[in-house]
Design a protein around this motif. Sequence first.
Motif, PDB file in Angstrom:
ATOM      1  N   HIS A 132      36.567  11.660  48.269  1.00  0.00           N
ATOM      2  CA  HIS A 132      37.162  11.879  46.950  1.00  0.00           C
ATOM      3  C   HIS A 132      38.364  10.971  46.739  1.00  0.00           C
ATOM      4  CE1 HIS A 132      39.319  14.511  49.769  1.00  0.00           C
ATOM      5  NE2 HIS A 132      40.381  14.206  49.041  1.00  0.00           N
ATOM      6  N   SER A 185      32.711   1.595  41.399  1.00  0.00           N
ATOM      7  CA  SER A 185      33.540   2.782  41.584  1.00  0.00           C
ATOM      8  C   SER A 185      34.514   2.537  42.743  1.00  0.00           C
ATOM      9  CB  SER A 185      32.683   3.996  41.927  1.00  0.00           C
ATOM     10  OG  SER A 185      31.498   3.969  41.207  1.00  0.00           O
ATOM     11  N   ARG A 193      30.699   7.745  41.432  1.00  0.00           N
ATOM     12  CA  ARG A 193      31.927   8.543  41.455  1.00  0.00           C
ATOM     13  C   ARG A 193      31.969   9.377  40.192  1.00  0.00           C
ATOM     14  NH1 ARG A 193      36.923   5.298  40.950  1.00  0.00           N
ATOM     15  NH2 ARG A 193      37.007   6.239  38.893  1.00  0.00           N
ATOM     16  N   PHE A 214      33.031  11.086  45.341  1.00  0.00           N
ATOM     17  CA  PHE A 214      32.100  10.001  45.651  1.00  0.00           C
ATOM     18  C   PHE A 214      30.766  10.525  46.149  1.00  0.00           C
ATOM     19  CE2 PHE A 214      36.236   7.866  46.478  1.00  0.00           C
ATOM     20  CZ  PHE A 214      36.082   6.785  45.625  1.00  0.00           C
TER      21      PHE A 214
END
Length: 493
Positions: A464, A163, A128, A446
């Motif tokens: 995202h 992430s 990310r 991402f």
Amino acid sequence: MSQSRLASCIPMPIEHRALINVVEKAKDWALMHGVGMRDKKQFSKDAMQIAPFVLLPSPFPRTEFNKAVELQPILNELMHKVSHDDEFLQHTLQNALQVDEFTASLYNIWTKVREEGVTQPLSLGMLRSDIMLESRCQHGESQCDKHTPYCSWKQVEINSIASGFGHLGPVSREIQSYVLRQFGHGELIKNMPENRALSGLCSGIIEAYDLFGVPTAIVVFVVEEVSYNICDQRFHEFEISDKRPDIQIYRKTLTEIHQEADLNDKKQLIVEGRPTAVVYYRAGYEPGQYPSSREWDARLLIERSNAIKCPSIHYQLAGTKKVQQALAVPGALEKFMGSGAATSRVRDIFTGLYSLDFDESGEKAVEMALADAERFVLKPQREGGGNNIYGTEVRDALLRMRHSRERAAYILMERILPPLVAGYVVRPGGPVPPPITDLVSELGIFGVIIGTKDKIISNKQVGHMLRTKLADANEGGVAAGLGALDSPYLVDV
Ligand code: ADP
Ligand code: MG
């Protein structure tokens, strides 16, 4: 300094009674759709409270959003190459690991498994890239031909481990769509970009599972002893189970893995009697918290196994702040990407990043930061929020560390100043209606990448997330209670 501003998606402030009405409904929507987390103060496995969220989506320039989305596969590939360049990692980390125990422990595992020989050439990267709009115009007042409230966007960091927000990203769009409809502005939803982060990230795990190619194999999620950020983690499991009922997922702490797991003669990681195809790390550490020796042993065991790790140890090393800083050194990007257009696009997203090593450039960086400390952030080699040093403390910290080796564990970064947006943050236990406040946002894009040192099998941008915090807060961790879930409302500025 007066900060520039972006206009909110509907006129603010919102009328008091309408606001109360919609906030009450939105809180219930949140609880019923997994916009939640466990209560840290009154922990119960049977209850969940709302996660803090911004009532309406925050504006984000469409061109900048598209640029970030387009750039993600390039960043994925860069991280993949960096993580497989032993010499670069060694060289970049050598000073930091003398003084940073955490990085040194990762590094030791990396060295050990390389000496023993690689058991699993495939890596799964679920990355990310976090970015902020920069409102400080480098073109100077009169020269800037854009006259926008921002000048560009800059990368805050790239995360290679844990992430989060695969579910909380997309669901933020849903709750804010619901809120827009309640205010009679359903027509604005078209400006909120589609977000398939959860299915995209899960498809990475599934693809890695299939590449492992053992039908009896399982997936292991490495979790912390107590999970607060429950929605973020569990929705991955639900999604995989929906798409692929044949894949079993087990949640284990590193301590449990240390106690229960073993390697068989094929170097398979055996958990609950079954080989592990993919190990997916979701556990983070609070500031000041440090893994126990048993946890490090578990990490080594996993790394020795032929399971596909997300991230593998070299990916985690490539995600350190020190590596981010080293990539900003002139010539470094060219080494990995050549000198074409993609390289200049990546260079453009770096803000000032400086090493604090004991050499000429390190000394210069110390001088520069002491002269104007509030322009900078000091970052150690840790992840997960709450470790950085800001504002006047930058000066104090530099004065304290100036002649101590400790300073090499940090990097110095220019502070990004994003434009302000007025908005309402709904918090668990917070006032209804919430006060109108000035906010700033951080967009995360991402990426998923799977491959070996020499061959990339899959590389994509998958969605995202947007996190928003009070304009005067340093950090915006949602699980830490500082930031709030949000999603972008694309505007043409
Ligand atoms: P961590 O690994 O702890 O997440 P980050 O580099 O992401 O470290 O920093 C944590 C937070 O601090 C970011 O999410 C952002 O809100 C803030 N931050 C970090 N670097 C900067 C910067 N250069 N300018 C402005 N804010 C920053
Ligand atoms: Mg971060």
